[in-house]
Design a protein around this motif. Sequence first.
Motif, short mmCIF file in Angstrom:
data_model
loop_
_atom_site.label_atom_id
_atom_site.label_comp_id
_atom_site.label_asym_id
_atom_site.label_seq_id
_atom_site.Cartn_x
_atom_site.Cartn_y
_atom_site.Cartn_z
N LEU A 455 0.81 -1.22 0.00
CA LEU A 455 0.00 0.00 0.00
C LEU A 455 0.84 1.26 0.00
N LEU A 456 2.08 1.16 0.48
CA LEU A 456 2.95 2.34 0.52
C LEU A 456 3.91 2.38 -0.66
N GLY A 457 3.81 1.38 -1.54
CA GLY A 457 4.68 1.34 -2.70
C GLY A 457 3.89 1.52 -3.98
N ASP A 458 4.00 0.55 -4.87
CA ASP A 458 3.33 0.68 -6.17
C ASP A 458 1.85 0.31 -6.12
N ARG A 459 1.41 -0.26 -4.98
CA ARG A 459 -0.01 -0.62 -4.76
C ARG A 459 -0.51 -1.66 -5.76
N HIS A 460 0.41 -2.42 -6.31
CA HIS A 460 0.07 -3.49 -7.26
C HIS A 460 -0.57 -4.64 -6.48
N LEU A 461 -1.83 -4.92 -6.78
CA LEU A 461 -2.57 -5.99 -6.09
C LEU A 461 -2.28 -7.31 -6.78
N ARG A 462 -1.76 -8.26 -6.03
CA ARG A 462 -1.37 -9.56 -6.59
C ARG A 462 -2.32 -10.65 -6.08
N TYR A 491 -5.61 0.45 -9.10
CA TYR A 491 -4.22 0.31 -9.52
C TYR A 491 -4.05 -1.03 -10.22
N ASP A 492 -2.82 -1.32 -10.66
CA ASP A 492 -2.58 -2.55 -11.39
C ASP A 492 -2.97 -3.77 -10.56
N VAL A 493 -3.55 -4.76 -11.25
CA VAL A 493 -3.95 -6.02 -10.61
C VAL A 493 -3.41 -7.16 -11.46
N SER A 494 -2.77 -8.12 -10.84
CA SER A 494 -2.27 -9.29 -11.57
C SER A 494 -2.79 -10.56 -10.93
N LEU A 495 -2.92 -11.58 -11.74
CA LEU A 495 -3.39 -12.89 -11.28
C LEU A 495 -2.39 -13.93 -11.74
N ALA A 496 -1.83 -14.67 -10.80
CA ALA A 496 -0.88 -15.73 -11.10
C ALA A 496 -1.53 -17.09 -10.84
N GLY A 497 -1.42 -17.98 -11.81
CA GLY A 497 -1.91 -19.34 -11.64
C GLY A 497 -0.80 -20.23 -11.13
N ILE A 498 -1.01 -20.84 -9.97
CA ILE A 498 0.02 -21.67 -9.33
C ILE A 498 -0.47 -23.11 -9.26
N ASP A 499 0.33 -24.04 -9.75
CA ASP A 499 -0.03 -25.45 -9.65
C ASP A 499 -0.03 -25.88 -8.19
N ALA A 500 -1.17 -26.42 -7.73
CA ALA A 500 -1.34 -26.73 -6.30
C ALA A 500 -0.39 -27.82 -5.83
N GLU A 501 0.02 -28.71 -6.73
CA GLU A 501 0.88 -29.83 -6.32
C GLU A 501 2.36 -29.45 -6.33
N SER A 502 2.81 -28.85 -7.43
CA SER A 502 4.23 -28.56 -7.58
C SER A 502 4.63 -27.17 -7.11
N GLY A 503 3.65 -26.25 -7.03
CA GLY A 503 3.97 -24.87 -6.68
C GLY A 503 4.53 -24.07 -7.85
N ARG A 504 4.55 -24.65 -9.03
CA ARG A 504 5.08 -23.97 -10.21
C ARG A 504 4.08 -22.96 -10.75
N GLN A 505 4.56 -21.80 -11.16
CA GLN A 505 3.68 -20.79 -11.74
C GLN A 505 3.35 -21.17 -13.18
N THR A 510 -2.04 -9.47 -16.17
CA THR A 510 -2.13 -8.21 -15.44
C THR A 510 -3.15 -7.30 -16.09
N ALA A 511 -3.97 -6.66 -15.26
CA ALA A 511 -4.91 -5.64 -15.72
C ALA A 511 -4.36 -4.29 -15.31
N THR A 512 -4.05 -3.47 -16.31
CA THR A 512 -3.48 -2.15 -16.05
C THR A 512 -4.44 -1.07 -16.51
N GLU A 513 -4.12 0.16 -16.22
CA GLU A 513 -4.97 1.28 -16.62
C GLU A 513 -4.99 1.37 -18.14
N ARG A 514 -6.20 1.50 -18.70
CA ARG A 514 -6.35 1.52 -20.15
C ARG A 514 -6.36 2.95 -20.66
#
Length: 514
Positions: A455-462, A491-505, A510-514
């Motif tokens: 919140l005190l930095g780039d406010r990028h919601l992950r 502000y910018d919002v990103s969504l990362a898909g993480i494999d539940a078994e291996s932890g691999r991304q 990312t949704a940014t301002e248009r």
Amino acid sequence: MNKRAKSSPLLFSGSDWNFKTLSRTYDAIERVALDDLRLDVYPNQMEIISSEQMLDAYASIGMPLMYQHWSFGKHFIHEENLYRQGRRGLAYELVINSNPCIVYLMEENTMAMQALVTAHAAFGHNHFFKNNYLFQQWTDAAAILNYMEFAKTYVARCEERHGVEAVEQILDAAHALMDQAVFRYRRPPRLSSEKERNRIRERLEYEEQSFSDLWRTLPRRKETITPSEAEREAQERKKFLNLPEENLLYFLEKNSLILEPWQREIVRIVRIVAQYFYPQRQTKVMNEGCATFVHYTIMNTLFDRGLIGEGAMLEVLQSHSNVVFQPHFDDPRYSGLNPYALGFALMQDIERICMAPTAEDRDWFPDIAGNGQWRETLIDAWANHRDESFLRQYLSPALIRKFRLFMLADDPDESTYRVASIHDERGYEKIRSALANSYDVGANRPDIQVADVDLLGDRHLRLQHMVHDGAVLAEQGREATLRHVRRLWGYDVSLAGIDAESGRQLYEVTATER
């Protein structure tokens, strides 16, 4: 059915009804429900509505008081067209989880149907709403109607002050996130009392007068931060914000830096509505099974006592048979397991196991087989389970054979399905476990959580989506939903898909301002 008593006069004859007949029949149904079945219910408020009013209730997700939104009107027109074309019938009743319990009866119903749906809704659903642990812990039946009245008035006032378009933008974004707006693993805050709601109004009015976006003026830090310091700060930040957070709307409501007080309150209203319906999504089979078993038992009891005639009973049985009809898997009408059919069969099977168990039942259900207490067993089960745990506990081999259940293996590396288990000795446990898992709402909804934000930095919601069995989110819906999140976050919002078994991304968007 037992031999009928002939000494009592009929509660009604013919299909016509009036309020005196309804009252007399309600009293008879109540005696059976409370004295014979030993149900525990909220006081009932019975209301008669037209088909158009029923369509309107469909459109506003079944609530008697609801704020306005364009999607409700769209839904109303869709349902009305299907109904007028004869392609879809209407429910005979609608019941609201409130105290008092509100039951809507269609004015077009015959008297036999009014009796049936009174038993079904006013006592079956009512008992389940009042006694099931999910509804007791996660909803407030006494407060919901007053809260919805407040919500309707508040949204209307916002439309007057800020414009319909501005309000609809917030509602559109919040509605898009309703599936990610519930507490699954911790109890949500209770609905406010009237005193608390007055305090909220006063706070909102004060904030609207004194709101100042100080966050935007905070200077950004430029000093270099070492990796260890950054990791430590991230841990402290997550601890302060209680991350990860499963309830996305709750996080946005509490932490968004761009929402004005009135927008924040609208987000909260949508979140509370989503939470109110969450227990119903987890108990569809049990809730409908309970209500169907109750109406079937009550109506048969009234017939056995000579209180309703053969013509009325035939009409009741025809409607009941339609409700619990289960097409086979290869029938063109098949669209999955009918919750009424499965739920009713489960309740009847528990009664059978308690009263006339087989040797197989005694092996599978030693605690209840032959106990002679089917009422107490059912009441206990209705109170302490949801669909997933109920099926895992009570689905019997006899019922698996009756429904001819089997399990398919769906391997993404193979071009065809494979029948992995059938209704035999080796398949019972696997089928029961697989069917129970399919009713676990939490496991079958995308597991998306707020992972981090500075919140005190780039406010990028992950955001983070834990991917199970390779089931990733559809690209088009995923990106559209992220845009709604960004509208509420700012502000910018990103969504990362993480494999539940291996932890691999697996992916990140990312949704940014248009």
